[in-house]
Design a protein around this motif. Structure first.
Motif, PDB file in Angstrom:
ATOM      1  N   GLN A   8     -25.082 -10.422-115.803  1.00  0.00           N
ATOM      2  CA  GLN A   8     -25.863 -11.475-116.437  1.00  0.00           C
ATOM      3  C   GLN A   8     -27.215 -10.948-116.907  1.00  0.00           C
ATOM      4  OE1 GLN A   8     -24.591 -14.629-117.053  1.00  0.00           O
ATOM      5  NE2 GLN A   8     -26.397 -14.668-118.395  1.00  0.00           N
ATOM      6  N   ALA A   9     -27.829 -10.082-116.098  1.00  0.00           N
ATOM      7  CA  ALA A   9     -29.120  -9.514-116.479  1.00  0.00           C
ATOM      8  C   ALA A   9     -28.986  -8.670-117.738  1.00  0.00           C
ATOM      9  CB  ALA A   9     -29.678  -8.673-115.333  1.00  0.00           C
ATOM     10  N   VAL A  10     -27.933  -7.862-117.814  1.00  0.00           N
ATOM     11  CA  VAL A  10     -27.720  -7.018-119.004  1.00  0.00           C
ATOM     12  C   VAL A  10     -27.402  -7.879-120.210  1.00  0.00           C
ATOM     13  CG1 VAL A  10     -26.259  -5.226-120.016  1.00  0.00           C
ATOM     14  CG2 VAL A  10     -26.994  -5.027-117.638  1.00  0.00           C
ATOM     15  N   MET A  11     -26.599  -8.923-120.020  1.00  0.00           N
ATOM     16  CA  MET A  11     -26.270  -9.807-121.131  1.00  0.00           C
ATOM     17  C   MET A  11     -27.505 -10.537-121.655  1.00  0.00           C
ATOM     18  SD  MET A  11     -23.172  -9.334-121.861  1.00  0.00           S
ATOM     19  CE  MET A  11     -21.592  -8.779-121.221  1.00  0.00           C
ATOM     20  N   ASP A  12     -28.411 -10.900-120.744  1.00  0.00           N
ATOM     21  CA  ASP A  12     -29.604 -11.652-121.144  1.00  0.00           C
ATOM     22  C   ASP A  12     -30.670 -10.764-121.779  1.00  0.00           C
ATOM     23  OD1 ASP A  12     -28.467 -13.967-120.220  1.00  0.00           O
ATOM     24  OD2 ASP A  12     -29.507 -13.949-118.287  1.00  0.00           O
ATOM     25  N   TYR A  13     -30.849  -9.566-121.235  1.00  0.00           N
ATOM     26  CA  TYR A  13     -31.978  -8.732-121.652  1.00  0.00           C
ATOM     27  C   TYR A  13     -31.569  -7.408-122.297  1.00  0.00           C
ATOM     28  CZ  TYR A  13     -34.335 -12.018-118.564  1.00  0.00           C
ATOM     29  OH  TYR A  13     -34.802 -13.165-117.959  1.00  0.00           O
ATOM     30  N   GLY A  14     -30.279  -7.102-122.334  1.00  0.00           N
ATOM     31  CA  GLY A  14     -29.828  -5.860-122.934  1.00  0.00           C
ATOM     32  C   GLY A  14     -29.841  -4.709-121.944  1.00  0.00           C
ATOM     33  N   TYR A  15     -29.537  -3.515-122.439  1.00  0.00           N
ATOM     34  CA  TYR A  15     -29.434  -2.343-121.574  1.00  0.00           C
ATOM     35  C   TYR A  15     -30.780  -1.912-120.985  1.00  0.00           C
ATOM     36  CZ  TYR A  15     -24.596  -1.686-123.057  1.00  0.00           C
ATOM     37  OH  TYR A  15     -23.255  -1.855-123.268  1.00  0.00           O
ATOM     38  N   ILE A  16     -31.860  -2.450-121.549  1.00  0.00           N
ATOM     39  CA  ILE A  16     -33.181  -2.084-121.028  1.00  0.00           C
ATOM     40  C   ILE A  16     -33.326  -2.505-119.566  1.00  0.00           C
ATOM     41  CG2 ILE A  16     -34.219  -4.230-121.843  1.00  0.00           C
ATOM     42  CD1 ILE A  16     -35.901  -0.760-121.617  1.00  0.00           C
ATOM     43  N   ILE A  17     -32.695  -3.625-119.176  1.00  0.00           N
ATOM     44  CA  ILE A  17     -32.806  -4.079-117.787  1.00  0.00           C
ATOM     45  C   ILE A  17     -32.082  -3.115-116.863  1.00  0.00           C
ATOM     46  CG2 ILE A  17     -30.751  -5.540-117.750  1.00  0.00           C
ATOM     47  CD1 ILE A  17     -34.196  -6.329-116.184  1.00  0.00           C
ATOM     48  N   LEU A  18     -30.987  -2.519-117.338  1.00  0.00           N
ATOM     49  CA  LEU A  18     -30.264  -1.525-116.546  1.00  0.00           C
ATOM     50  C   LEU A  18     -31.122  -0.283-116.362  1.00  0.00           C
ATOM     51  CD1 LEU A  18     -27.767  -0.396-115.152  1.00  0.00           C
ATOM     52  CD2 LEU A  18     -26.836   0.162-117.412  1.00  0.00           C
ATOM     53  N   PHE A  19     -31.769   0.146-117.438  1.00  0.00           N
ATOM     54  CA  PHE A  19     -32.670   1.288-117.353  1.00  0.00           C
ATOM     55  C   PHE A  19     -33.788   1.039-116.347  1.00  0.00           C
ATOM     56  CE2 PHE A  19     -36.821   2.845-118.832  1.00  0.00           C
ATOM     57  CZ  PHE A  19     -36.640   4.208-118.641  1.00  0.00           C
ATOM     58  N   LEU A  20     -34.425  -0.130-116.447  1.00  0.00           N
ATOM     59  CA  LEU A  20     -35.524  -0.449-115.542  1.00  0.00           C
ATOM     60  C   LEU A  20     -35.044  -0.568-114.104  1.00  0.00           C
ATOM     61  CD1 LEU A  20     -37.417  -3.126-117.692  1.00  0.00           C
ATOM     62  CD2 LEU A  20     -38.116  -0.756-117.236  1.00  0.00           C
ATOM     63  N   TRP A  21     -33.841  -1.092-113.905  1.00  0.00           N
ATOM     64  CA  TRP A  21     -33.295  -1.258-112.571  1.00  0.00           C
ATOM     65  C   TRP A  21     -33.140   0.097-111.885  1.00  0.00           C
ATOM     66  CZ3 TRP A  21     -30.011  -6.189-112.220  1.00  0.00           C
ATOM     67  CH2 TRP A  21     -29.956  -6.628-110.905  1.00  0.00           C
ATOM     68  N   LEU A  22     -32.653   1.081-112.636  1.00  0.00           N
ATOM     69  CA  LEU A  22     -32.429   2.399-112.047  1.00  0.00           C
ATOM     70  C   LEU A  22     -33.698   3.240-112.026  1.00  0.00           C
ATOM     71  CD1 LEU A  22     -28.916   3.010-113.538  1.00  0.00           C
ATOM     72  CD2 LEU A  22     -29.475   3.142-111.118  1.00  0.00           C
ATOM     73  N   TRP A  23     -34.608   2.976-112.927  1.00  0.00           N
ATOM     74  CA  TRP A  23     -35.872   3.713-112.928  1.00  0.00           C
ATOM     75  C   TRP A  23     -36.785   3.249-111.789  1.00  0.00           C
ATOM     76  CZ3 TRP A  23     -40.406   2.505-116.724  1.00  0.00           C
ATOM     77  CH2 TRP A  23     -41.478   3.377-116.447  1.00  0.00           C
ATOM     78  N   LEU A  24     -37.011   1.950-111.701  1.00  0.00           N
ATOM     79  CA  LEU A  24     -37.967   1.425-110.739  1.00  0.00           C
ATOM     80  C   LEU A  24     -37.323   0.939-109.449  1.00  0.00           C
ATOM     81  CD1 LEU A  24     -40.145  -0.619-113.265  1.00  0.00           C
ATOM     82  CD2 LEU A  24     -40.563   1.688-112.383  1.00  0.00           C
ATOM     83  N   GLY A  25     -36.007   0.711-109.503  1.00  0.00           N
ATOM     84  CA  GLY A  25     -35.330   0.176-108.332  1.00  0.00           C
ATOM     85  C   GLY A  25     -35.427   1.076-107.115  1.00  0.00           C
ATOM     86  N   MET A  26     -35.454   2.379-107.318  1.00  0.00           N
ATOM     87  CA  MET A  26     -35.563   3.324-106.212  1.00  0.00           C
ATOM     88  C   MET A  26     -36.850   3.115-105.421  1.00  0.00           C
ATOM     89  SD  MET A  26     -34.472   5.807-104.401  1.00  0.00           S
ATOM     90  CE  MET A  26     -33.030   6.301-105.345  1.00  0.00           C
ATOM     91  N   PHE A  27     -37.892   2.653-106.091  1.00  0.00           N
ATOM     92  CA  PHE A  27     -39.195   2.506-105.450  1.00  0.00           C
ATOM     93  C   PHE A  27     -39.431   1.114-104.867  1.00  0.00           C
ATOM     94  CE2 PHE A  27     -39.529   5.450-109.078  1.00  0.00           C
ATOM     95  CZ  PHE A  27     -39.829   6.616-108.395  1.00  0.00           C
ATOM     96  N   ILE A  28     -38.713   0.096-105.404  1.00  0.00           N
ATOM     97  CA  ILE A  28     -39.021  -1.271-104.983  1.00  0.00           C
ATOM     98  C   ILE A  28     -37.832  -2.035-104.428  1.00  0.00           C
ATOM     99  CG2 ILE A  28     -40.912  -1.461-106.634  1.00  0.00           C
ATOM    100  CD1 ILE A  28     -39.094  -3.005-108.484  1.00  0.00           C
TER     101      ILE A  28
END
Length: 203
Positions: A8-28
């Protein structure tokens, strides 16, 4: 993480949300990257474009470890001193032991070890390892890791309708195996470090 949430997040916001999830997700976020990338692979078999999803996931991962590397170069020592004031960090100690034993080649497999995958790049950045050497070793390791879990999830997504239990068993066994190898490696490194410390005390 549920697949529906990520989809749902990817459908709503595009692949950028996937990028941000893997970029910042490790830290937060506490969700292991193994689960995230496997979920992305699973969704790629049904809803997402496989190559776009794989490329986005990989770029997110290398952005994460690159951030750790440059954080080490820019603010490494203040952060390390702060951690030391709080008390010895087991993850930092293990990452240091890996670096002491395998030197720069520890970047070739450190991403496969949960708990230290972003600390090793941080410490190498702090030690001023040339970026070209860091990128060559760390990025290739991250690509292998990302491909393993992505295509495992993709396999499960494609065959889950016909072979649901086999697909589930395959994913669970793969993730369990990689995490088991990582934990065994960590225990061996920690044990060797304790032995060396004891030998140093008795000398």
């Amino acid at each position: 993480m549920e697949a529906e949430v990520l989809l749902q997040a990817v459908m709503d916001y595009g692949y950028i949300i996937l990028f941000l999830w893997l970029w910042l997700g490790m830290f937060i976020a506490p969700v292991p990257n193994e689960i995230i990338v496997s979920t992305v692979g699973f969704l790629s078999g049904q809803y997402l474009h496989p190559m776009a999803a794989l490329l986005t996931a990989y770029i997110g991962i290398i952005a994460s470890i690159t951030t750790s590397y440059f954080a080490g170069r820019l603010i490494g020592y203040p952060v390390l001193h702060w951690l030391q004031r709080k008390g010895p960090s087991k993850s930092v100690q293990i990452a240091s032991s890996i670096m002491d034993k395998y030197r720069v080649y520890s970047l070739s497999f450190s991403y496969f070890i949960p708990g230290v995958r972003n600390i090793v790049p941080f410490l190498f950045g702090m030690n001023r390892l040339p970026f070209q050497k860091f990128a060559m070793l760390a990025y290739s390791s991250a690509f292998v890791w990302c491909s393993i879990f992505f295509f495992s999830g993709l396999y499960f997504g494609q065959f889950s309708k016909d072979y649901p239990w086999e697909g589930i068993a395959f994913i669970v066994l793969l993730i369990g195996f990689v995490m088991y190898i990582g934990m065994v490696t960590l225990k061996k490194i920690a044990a060797n470090k304790n032995v060396k410390e004891n030998e140093t005390r008795h000398q």
